[in-house]
Scaffold this motif. Structure first.
Motif, PDB file in Angstrom:
ATOM      1  N   LEU A 270     -20.103 -42.355 -23.711  1.00  0.00           N
ATOM      2  CA  LEU A 270     -21.237 -43.213 -23.438  1.00  0.00           C
ATOM      3  C   LEU A 270     -21.531 -43.285 -21.861  1.00  0.00           C
ATOM      4  N   PHE A 271     -22.719 -42.990 -21.482  1.00  0.00           N
ATOM      5  CA  PHE A 271     -23.252 -43.026 -20.246  1.00  0.00           C
ATOM      6  C   PHE A 271     -24.056 -44.101 -20.046  1.00  0.00           C
ATOM      7  N   THR A 272     -24.310 -45.029 -18.923  1.00  0.00           N
ATOM      8  CA  THR A 272     -25.006 -46.010 -18.609  1.00  0.00           C
ATOM      9  C   THR A 272     -26.155 -45.411 -18.040  1.00  0.00           C
ATOM     10  N   GLU A 273     -27.416 -46.367 -17.710  1.00  0.00           N
ATOM     11  CA  GLU A 273     -28.622 -45.928 -17.241  1.00  0.00           C
ATOM     12  C   GLU A 273     -28.416 -45.180 -15.721  1.00  0.00           C
ATOM     13  N   ASP A 274     -27.373 -45.557 -15.034  1.00  0.00           N
ATOM     14  CA  ASP A 274     -27.000 -45.049 -13.513  1.00  0.00           C
ATOM     15  C   ASP A 274     -25.770 -44.039 -13.642  1.00  0.00           C
ATOM     16  N   ASN A 275     -25.558 -43.493 -14.887  1.00  0.00           N
ATOM     17  CA  ASN A 275     -24.859 -42.137 -15.117  1.00  0.00           C
ATOM     18  C   ASN A 275     -23.473 -42.528 -15.152  1.00  0.00           C
ATOM     19  N   LYS A 276     -22.827 -43.699 -15.174  1.00  0.00           N
ATOM     20  CA  LYS A 276     -21.435 -44.171 -15.155  1.00  0.00           C
ATOM     21  C   LYS A 276     -20.941 -43.879 -16.657  1.00  0.00           C
ATOM     22  N   VAL A 277     -19.530 -43.938 -16.943  1.00  0.00           N
ATOM     23  CA  VAL A 277     -19.009 -43.545 -18.298  1.00  0.00           C
ATOM     24  C   VAL A 277     -18.154 -44.820 -18.716  1.00  0.00           C
ATOM     25  N   VAL A 278     -18.321 -45.071 -19.882  1.00  0.00           N
ATOM     26  CA  VAL A 278     -17.399 -46.090 -20.646  1.00  0.00           C
ATOM     27  C   VAL A 278     -15.976 -45.543 -20.967  1.00  0.00           C
TER      28      VAL A 278
ATOM     29  N   TYR B 255      -7.797 -41.724 -13.508  1.00  0.00           N
ATOM     30  CA  TYR B 255      -6.898 -42.367 -14.796  1.00  0.00           C
ATOM     31  C   TYR B 255      -6.418 -41.318 -15.570  1.00  0.00           C
ATOM     32  N   ALA B 256      -5.356 -41.605 -16.340  1.00  0.00           N
ATOM     33  CA  ALA B 256      -4.683 -40.824 -16.982  1.00  0.00           C
ATOM     34  C   ALA B 256      -5.107 -40.747 -18.407  1.00  0.00           C
ATOM     35  N   PHE B 257      -5.513 -39.627 -18.881  1.00  0.00           N
ATOM     36  CA  PHE B 257      -6.066 -39.536 -20.306  1.00  0.00           C
ATOM     37  C   PHE B 257      -5.228 -38.593 -21.148  1.00  0.00           C
ATOM     38  N   PRO B 258      -5.018 -38.934 -22.436  1.00  0.00           N
ATOM     39  CA  PRO B 258      -4.300 -37.739 -23.350  1.00  0.00           C
ATOM     40  C   PRO B 258      -5.072 -36.451 -23.382  1.00  0.00           C
ATOM     41  N   VAL B 259      -4.556 -35.431 -23.558  1.00  0.00           N
ATOM     42  CA  VAL B 259      -4.918 -34.060 -23.732  1.00  0.00           C
ATOM     43  C   VAL B 259      -6.386 -34.029 -24.433  1.00  0.00           C
TER      44      VAL B 259
ATOM     45  N   THR C  17     -17.544 -44.162 -12.359  1.00  0.00           N
ATOM     46  CA  THR C  17     -18.133 -42.823 -12.063  1.00  0.00           C
ATOM     47  C   THR C  17     -17.398 -41.757 -12.424  1.00  0.00           C
ATOM     48  N   ASP C  18     -18.103 -40.414 -12.254  1.00  0.00           N
ATOM     49  CA  ASP C  18     -17.267 -39.085 -12.525  1.00  0.00           C
ATOM     50  C   ASP C  18     -16.121 -39.209 -11.547  1.00  0.00           C
ATOM     51  N   GLU C  19     -16.244 -39.606 -10.272  1.00  0.00           N
ATOM     52  CA  GLU C  19     -15.148 -39.359  -9.331  1.00  0.00           C
ATOM     53  C   GLU C  19     -14.365 -40.238  -9.600  1.00  0.00           C
TER      54      GLU C  19
END
Length: 367
Positions: free
Chosen positions: A247-255, A347-351, A340-342
Motif C-alpha cells: 500500500l502506497f500513500t499519496e506521498d509514496n510512502k509504504v505501509v 527493517y527485517a522482512f521474511p524472504v 519511505t523506500d530508504e
C-alpha cells in the motif's frame, strides 16, 4: 542398543581415528569459523548451520561477527538489528534464541560460554547437537555432536538399520560416537565426521572410492551404502493460500506491519496480508480485512502482480500479491509503520516479503 551397535566391535578404533583425522587435517575446508576455536564463534556458526547450507552461511557469519564480534555486543544489541543481520537465513527463532541465551551467558557466566554439558544445555536453543559441537570443537571435551550428517555416516560405517528420522535413534548414534571418538583430538574428530558427511558420504551417490575410512565401512563392504540410512519421508506440507498488498500513500510512502511477538516469523516486518478464505474474491476480502484489522480505508488495484510461493518445514504459503493506495487511516496503530523506500531497508522482512518488495520495485522501475 548392543544389537544395533554390534558392528562397532569389529572396527579397529585406533586405525579408524587415525585415517579419519589424517584426512581431515589435510582436506578440511577453509571455513571462517575454523580460524580459531572461540566458543562464541563456534556457537554462532552451529546455530546458523542448522537447516542451512555452508555456502549460504559463510557471508552471513562474516557479516554477523563483524557486527556482533563478542558476547557483549550481541547481548546488548537491539533485537531489530539482530533480526536484520539474520534476514534471509530463515528460521528466525534461531536468532532470537541465540540472543536470549547470550544474554544469559553475560549475566550468569560473566560472558564466558559454559564448558560443562549441564550448564551449556540449559541455554535457550542449545540442544544436544549444539552442546556437543561447542564442547568438543571449542573446548576439546569428548562429547558427541550428532546431526543428520553424522547419523548418515555412521549408519553406513556401522551398518545401522534404524530410522534416523525417529528422535529415539539419536541416543544410539551418540553412544556410537562415545565409543569411537578420539580423546586426544575430539575437536577434529567431530568436525571430521561432519565434513565426511558433507563432501564424501553424501545423501545420494556417496563417493566411496574417495572415502578415507572405506576399509572400516560395513555398508561399503556389504554393498548397501546406497540403502542407508533408513529414513522415513516427511508428510507433505499443508498449502495455505494468502493475499498481500503493498500500500502506497499519496506521498509514496509504504505501509508495513510487525508480526506478533510469538509464533511463526515472530517480530519480523511484512506487508499487510491475510489467509484467503473466499477464493472467489480475495481482493475484496483483503480490503475488508485491512479496514477491520488496521482501521484503514484502502483501494486495492485489480490484478495480481505476482504469486510468491514459500515453503516452510510444516506448511507452504502461496501468496497472491497486489498493490494499492492508502486512502486514510483513523489513527496510528501499534506495530504498524508508514515508511519511505530508504527507511524500508532498515527493517527485517521474511524472504517471501523481500520477494514481494523486489517485484514491486521492478514494476515501478519499468513503468
Amino acid at each position: 542398543m548392543k544389537e544395533v551397535l554390534k558392528n562397532i566391535d569389529e572396527v579397529n578404533i585406533n586405525d579408524f581415528q587415525r585415517d579419519l583425522l589424517a584426512w581431515f587435517s589435510a582436506e578440511q575446508r577453509d571455513l571462517p569459523w575454523r580460524k580459531d576455536r572461540d566458543p562464541y564463534k563456534v556457537w554462532v556458526s552451529e546455530i546458523m548451520l542448522q537447516q542451512t547450507k555452508v555456502d549460504t552461511v559463510i557471508p552471513y557469519f562474516n557479516r554477523f561477527i563483524e557486527k556482533f564480534p563478542t558476547i557483549e555486543a550481541l547481548a546488548t544489541a537491539d533485537e531489530e538489528d539482530v533480526l536484520k543481520a539474520w534476514e534471509g537465513l530463515g528460521y528466525y527463532s534461531r536468532a532470537r534464541n541465540l540472543q536470549s541465551a547470550v544474554q544469559e551467558v553475560k549475566a550468569k557466566y560473566d560472558g564466558k560460554v559454559p564448558d560443562s554439558p549441564k550448564e551449556i544445555s540449559s541455554l535457550k536453543g542449545v540442544g544436544p547437537y549444539t552442546s556437543g559441537a561447542i564442547l568438543s570443537i571449542a573446548y576439546g571435551i569428548p562429547e558427541p555432536a550428532v546431526d543428520g550428517n553424522v547419523m548418515r555416516v555412521l549408519s553406513r560405517i556401522l551398518s545401522i538399520w534404524i530410522d534416523i528420522a525417529k528422535p529415539s535413534s539419536r541416543k544410539v548414534f551418540e553412544e556410537a560416537v562415545r565409543k569411537l571418538i578420539s580423546h586426544e583430538n575430539p575437536s577434529f574428530f567431530n568436525q571430521a565426521l561432519m565434513e565426511l558427511g558433507a563432501i564424501i558420504c553424501t545423501p545420494t551417490s556417496p563417493s566411496c572410492l574417495l572415502c578415507p575410512v572405506r576399509e572400516h565401512c560395513h555398508g561399503f563392504h556389504e554393498g548397501v551404502q546406497a540403502e542407508l540410512p533408513v529414513k522415513t519421508k516427511k508428510k507433505s506440507t499443508r498449502i495455505v493460500k494468502m493475499s498481500a498488498v503493498v500500500l502506497f500513500t499519496e506521498d509514496n510512502k509504504v505501509v508495513i506491519h510487525k508480526r506478533p511477538e510469538e509464533g511463526l516469523l515472530a517480530n519480523l516486518w511484512e506487508f499487510p496480508n491475510t489467509e484467503v478464505v473466499d477464493l472467489q474474491s480475495p481482493r475484496k476480502q483483503l480490503e475488508q480485512y485491512i479496514e477491520k484489522e488496521y482501521r484503514m480505508k484502502v483501494a486495492i488495484n485489480p490484478g495480481v502482480i505476482t504469486t510468491i510461493r514459500h515453503v516452510f518445514s510444516h506448511l507452504t504459503w502461496e501468496i497472491e500479491v497486489y498493490t494499492g493506495k492508502l486512502l486514510h487511516t483513523k489513527k496510528k496503530l501499534p506495530r504498524l509503520e508508514i515508511v519511505t523506500d530508504e527507511e524500508l531497508s532498515k527493517y527485517a522482512f521474511p524472504v517471501s516479503h523481500q520477494k514481494i518488495w523486489k517485484t514491486v520495485v521492478a514494476e515501478k522501475t519499468e513503468s
